[in-house]
Design a protein around this motif. Structure first.
Motif, short mmCIF file in Angstrom:
data_model
loop_
_atom_site.label_atom_id
_atom_site.label_comp_id
_atom_site.label_asym_id
_atom_site.label_seq_id
_atom_site.Cartn_x
_atom_site.Cartn_y
_atom_site.Cartn_z
N GLN A 176 0.87 -1.33 0.00
CA GLN A 176 0.02 0.05 -0.15
C GLN A 176 0.80 1.26 0.04
OE1 GLN A 176 -3.43 0.36 2.59
NE2 GLN A 176 -3.12 -1.79 3.01
N LEU A 177 1.98 1.15 0.77
CA LEU A 177 3.04 2.45 0.86
C LEU A 177 3.53 2.53 -0.35
CD1 LEU A 177 3.54 4.26 3.21
CD2 LEU A 177 5.61 3.06 3.56
N LEU A 178 4.13 1.38 -1.01
CA LEU A 178 5.00 1.69 -2.32
C LEU A 178 3.91 2.06 -3.51
CD1 LEU A 178 7.59 -1.29 -2.11
CD2 LEU A 178 7.82 1.30 -1.42
N LYS A 179 2.73 1.66 -3.61
CA LYS A 179 1.94 1.99 -4.52
C LYS A 179 1.56 3.56 -4.78
CE LYS A 179 -0.96 -2.27 -4.92
NZ LYS A 179 -2.27 -2.90 -4.97
N ARG A 180 1.84 4.10 -3.52
CA ARG A 180 1.91 5.65 -3.77
C ARG A 180 2.95 6.33 -4.48
NH1 ARG A 180 -1.33 8.06 0.44
NH2 ARG A 180 -2.88 6.71 1.27
N PHE A 181 3.87 5.68 -4.72
CA PHE A 181 5.28 6.08 -5.43
C PHE A 181 4.95 5.51 -7.10
CE2 PHE A 181 6.44 6.01 -1.17
CZ PHE A 181 7.23 7.29 -1.10
N SER A 182 4.63 4.23 -7.25
CA SER A 182 4.63 3.70 -8.38
C SER A 182 3.89 2.24 -8.46
CB SER A 182 5.88 3.61 -9.12
OG SER A 182 5.91 2.85 -10.41
N THR A 183 3.23 1.93 -9.55
CA THR A 183 2.50 0.64 -9.66
C THR A 183 3.86 -0.48 -10.01
OG1 THR A 183 2.22 1.08 -12.02
CG2 THR A 183 0.54 1.61 -10.51
N ASN A 228 7.17 -2.15 -8.93
CA ASN A 228 7.60 -2.22 -7.55
C ASN A 228 9.31 -1.78 -7.48
OD1 ASN A 228 7.61 -3.68 -4.65
ND2 ASN A 228 9.43 -4.65 -5.53
N ASP A 229 10.03 -2.16 -8.50
CA ASP A 229 11.25 -1.72 -8.49
C ASP A 229 11.50 -0.19 -8.46
OD1 ASP A 229 12.32 -4.17 -8.47
OD2 ASP A 229 12.85 -4.31 -10.67
N GLN A 230 10.64 0.59 -9.27
CA GLN A 230 10.53 1.97 -9.41
C GLN A 230 10.10 2.73 -8.04
OE1 GLN A 230 8.27 3.32 -12.79
NE2 GLN A 230 9.48 1.99 -14.18
N ALA A 231 8.96 2.03 -7.56
CA ALA A 231 8.33 2.51 -6.23
C ALA A 231 9.27 2.34 -5.12
CB ALA A 231 7.31 1.36 -5.68
N CYS A 232 10.08 1.24 -5.08
CA CYS A 232 11.43 1.32 -4.23
C CYS A 232 12.42 2.41 -4.28
CB CYS A 232 11.87 -0.28 -4.08
SG CYS A 232 11.04 -1.45 -3.33
N ARG A 233 12.73 2.53 -5.64
CA ARG A 233 13.69 3.79 -5.64
C ARG A 233 13.25 4.98 -5.49
NH1 ARG A 233 14.98 0.39 -10.24
NH2 ARG A 233 13.62 1.76 -11.79
N ALA A 234 11.80 5.21 -5.86
CA ALA A 234 11.18 6.40 -5.16
C ALA A 234 11.14 6.64 -3.93
CB ALA A 234 9.99 6.56 -6.26
#
Length: 285
Positions: free
Chosen positions: A158-165, A167-173
């Protein structure tokens, strides 16, 4: 003794802190921290909690927690109670482990959740324990970026989806977002009534939760009247001379929990003037 106001409703999100008695350590070693997380997992399962972030320091801890079943008080009673008993038994101590009641600030999920989660995992950096959040083992940072096991019901997705759909991009963001917060000003200046971190609409949305609590004398006025108007809204932007002061307006501000000094500074008059007006008004009641 004043007790903090607890507002509980389904799916409320809180920033929770609990500190050691007399600023003493509540975690003396990693064994203590593992014990705490184990008890937290049990409490989380029992009360159906969802966590977005956590951090265990030395003399306090932080949780960012959602309560779908509106049961924060019951869960915190078990969490702190069981941990305190185990801590005293393990270290052969007696007495209080925690300093009074825990603190819980309601967080508007849509606007402040990410900032609060960042604040929590950056605690060891602000305390100068480490240089970067990845250097501190006892927070949710590592689990969020996929480098450690998660505690029970840690809402990484839920937290990472606020950055990107993705996963890798979301983690970096997420990593970039957290690091960008190092050295930034505190977000707690935006907290209203020591109780709510959110916009005006969010505060208005929980007014109904406050209706039956405003006359509970043990709860500080600043918390009972979290939805109070600002002094600027009550008195306008200008300064006032004594002839323009309306005693009823001053009494209303005082009733809302503003201090005499705060009222005097807003009006541009001496503190003693406000004090005399309030004393006279109270005598005439």
């Amino acid at each position: 003794m004043a007790r903090p106001l607890r507002i509980e409703f389904p799916f409320a999100v809180y920033h929770i802190t609990s500190r050691g008695n007399a600023k003493q350590h509540i975690f003396l070693d990693d064994h203590d921290r593992r014990d705490f997380l184990r008890i937290l997992n049990v409490v989380t399962k029992r009360f159906n909690w969802v966590h977005y972030a956590y951090c265990l320091m030395n003399n306090h801890y932080h949780l960012v927690t959602e309560t779908p079943d509106a049961n924060l008080s019951k869960g915190m009673r078990q969490l702190n109670g069981e941990y305190a008993q185990l801590f005293n038994w393990w270290h052969k101590r007696i007495g209080h482990v925690f300093q009074g009641r825990y603190k819980a600030i309601l967080v508007e999920k849509e606007t402040y959740l990410l900032e609060v989660c960042r604040y929590v995992v950056l605690n060891p950096v602000r305390a100068r324990f480490v240089l970067t959040p990845q250097d501190w083992r006892w927070s949710s940072y590592h689990a969020t970026v996929g480098n450690a096991r998660s505690i029970e019901n840690l809402a990484v997705g839920q937290l990472l989806k606020r950055f990107s759909t993705h996963n890798d991009q979301a983690c970096r963001a997420y990593v970039e977002f957290v690091h960008d917060g190092i050295g930034q000003d505190s977000l707690w200046d935006a907290v209203k009534g020591q109780l709510v971190l959110g916009g005006a609409e969010y505060v208005r949305s929980i007014r109904k939760e406050l209706k039956n609590k405003k006359e509970v004398s043990e709860i500080p006025k600043i918390q009972r009247y979290v939805d109070r108007p600002s002094l600027e809204e009550m008195f306008g932007k200008g300064k006032y001379g004594n002839a323009h002061i309306i005693r009823d307006d001053i009494m209303k501000a005082y009733h809302y929990g503003y201090t005499m000094r705060e009222i005097a500074e807003r009006l541009g008059i001496h503190y003693s003037t406000v004090s005399r007006m309030i004393r006279r008004a109270e005598k005439n009641v």
